[in-house]
Design a protein around this motif. Structure first.
Motif, short mmCIF file in Angstrom:
data_model
loop_
_atom_site.label_atom_id
_atom_site.label_comp_id
_atom_site.label_asym_id
_atom_site.label_seq_id
_atom_site.Cartn_x
_atom_site.Cartn_y
_atom_site.Cartn_z
N PHE A 25 32.15 -3.27 -93.09
CA PHE A 25 31.29 -3.74 -92.01
C PHE A 25 30.61 -2.39 -91.05
O PHE A 25 29.67 -2.88 -90.25
N SER A 26 31.08 -1.38 -91.21
CA SER A 26 30.70 -0.32 -90.54
C SER A 26 29.89 0.70 -91.37
O SER A 26 30.07 0.72 -92.59
N ALA A 27 28.74 1.55 -90.85
CA ALA A 27 28.37 2.44 -91.53
C ALA A 27 28.74 3.89 -91.21
O ALA A 27 28.27 4.88 -91.75
N GLU A 28 29.87 4.01 -90.52
CA GLU A 28 30.25 5.33 -90.08
C GLU A 28 31.67 5.55 -91.03
O GLU A 28 32.68 4.83 -90.93
N PRO A 29 31.56 6.84 -91.80
CA PRO A 29 32.46 7.11 -92.60
C PRO A 29 33.77 7.81 -91.99
O PRO A 29 35.01 7.81 -92.49
N ALA A 30 33.50 8.31 -90.79
CA ALA A 30 34.79 9.09 -89.95
C ALA A 30 35.81 8.01 -89.75
O ALA A 30 37.02 8.34 -89.98
N GLY A 31 35.56 6.85 -89.22
CA GLY A 31 36.69 5.86 -88.82
C GLY A 31 37.38 5.35 -90.03
O GLY A 31 38.41 5.26 -90.09
N THR A 32 36.49 5.13 -91.43
CA THR A 32 37.14 4.78 -92.46
C THR A 32 38.12 5.79 -93.06
O THR A 32 39.29 5.49 -93.49
N ALA A 33 37.91 7.16 -92.86
CA ALA A 33 38.56 8.08 -93.55
C ALA A 33 39.89 8.20 -92.79
O ALA A 33 40.84 8.63 -93.03
N ALA A 34 39.71 8.09 -91.35
CA ALA A 34 40.81 8.33 -90.35
C ALA A 34 42.02 6.99 -90.79
O ALA A 34 43.13 7.10 -90.77
N LEU A 35 41.30 5.89 -91.04
CA LEU A 35 42.20 4.65 -91.24
C LEU A 35 42.80 4.90 -92.73
O LEU A 35 43.97 4.58 -93.01
N VAL A 36 42.26 5.54 -93.74
CA VAL A 36 42.64 5.72 -94.99
C VAL A 36 43.94 6.71 -94.92
O VAL A 36 44.95 6.57 -95.54
N VAL A 37 43.59 7.82 -94.17
CA VAL A 37 44.63 8.82 -94.14
C VAL A 37 45.84 8.19 -93.27
O VAL A 37 46.96 8.56 -93.76
N SER A 38 45.59 7.41 -92.27
CA SER A 38 46.63 6.60 -91.63
C SER A 38 47.49 5.82 -92.54
O SER A 38 48.73 5.64 -92.53
#
Length: 141
Positions: A25-38
């Motif tokens: 739902f978002s176009a921002e990759p930094a948050g997705t990357a942070a959640l994947v790393v978590s």
């Protein structure tokens, strides 16, 4: 360790679902990357705990019928005073200042930090052999 394994597996699953929904739902990759790393970090902890559970078997806290005295034993190793935390902190501070003031201070910070970290790692490497020597108990091979 069963409960801890399930807890961290659940945390990993939560972060995986959150990363998928957030990435969709978002176009921002930094948050997705942070959640994947978590997700990956909590999955690593769950994997480690599962591996230790398979290797060590059931701990007394995993069994409902276990008496309290089965979990008794040495609490931990409490180290005496050491200069390595101060050395590592000073090296880290010099690294931070070196990032601001110049490469020369950064390199000095590395020169101070490396012995501090190595001291942390190898300070108690021969602890068991020292304790055997101090108590006078000989261990036969």
């Amino acid at each position: 360790m069963k409960a801890e394994t399930a807890l961290f597996a659940g945390v990993s699953l939560f972060f995986a679902v959150s990363a998928f929904v957030y990435g969709w739902f978002s176009a921002e990759p930094a948050g997705t990357a942070a959640l994947v790393v978590s997700c990956l970090m909590s999955a690593l902890i769950a994997f480690f705990l599962r591996h230790r559970h398979r290797k060590d078997g059931l701990l007394p806290k995993d069994r409902k019928d276990a008496p309290v005295h089965e979990a008794a034993g040495p609490v931990a190793f409490f180290p005496p005073r050491s200069a390595f935390p101060v050395l590592a902190a000073a090296g880290t501070a010099l690294l931070g200042l070196g990032a601001v003031y110049g490469l020369w201070l950064f390199l000095i910070g590395i020169g101070v930090l490396v012995p501090g970290v190595l001291g942390f790692v190898f300070q108690y490497g021969a602890r068991e052999t020292q304790s055997v020597r101090m108590t006078g108990v000989e261990v036969e091979d």
